[in-house]
Write a protein that holds these residues in place. Structure first.
Motif: not given
Length: 147
Positions: A48-55, A57-68
């Motif tokens: 599990e890799v968490l992505v720290v957003k600019r604001d 927030r933390r959410e799970s890394f989603d390969r499909s978002k990078v793909d999109k």
């Protein structure tokens, strides 16, 4: 694996081979009901890799978002699916640690796009850097031309 044609989950594997320089396995399958042949890819499921957003927030890394986002930037550009998959693999491989800033992911995407297609790079950068006027576009284009 469900057949994309008839949705039955009874198939057989016809062929397996390494793909994307060993980062995935490509399997050629055949549906036992309708005979339709299709390809699937298996990849390593990273911890599990968490992505720290600019604001913050933390959410799970989603390969499909990078793909999109890469596919959107590369729309109507001479960039192949294989090049896109390779870029995504490079971005995923660069993830280091349990928490990764979104900026770091976006920066890696821009580096990979810059190598492949400068127009796609500008498209992605315009969204990531939140360009608000033409001057910012010109500045980014000038930066590319100087390199």
């Amino acid at each position: 694996m469900k057949c994309p044609k008839c949705s039955v989950d009874d198939d057989k594997v016809l062929d397996s081979r390494s793909a994307r320089e060993g980062a995935a396995i490509r399997r050629r399958r055949e549906c036992l009901k309708c005979g339709y042949r299709f390809t699937t890819y298996e990849e390593i499921d990273r911890d599990e890799v968490l992505v720290v957003k600019r604001d913050g927030r933390r959410e799970s890394f989603d390969r499909s978002k990078v793909d999109k986002s890469i596919r959107r930037a590369c729309g109507k550009r001479p960039v192949s699916d294989e090049q896109i998959r390779t870029m995504i693999d490079c971005v995923v491989a660069s993830l280091d640690g349990e928490e990764v800033p979104a900026d770091q992911i976006a920066q890696k995407v821009m580096e990979e796009l810059h190598k492949i297609d400068e127009v796609a790079y500008i498209r992605f950068a315009s969204v990531y850097r939140q360009f608000t006027d033409v001057a910012q576009f010109l500045s980014a284009i000038t930066e590319i031309v100087k390199k």
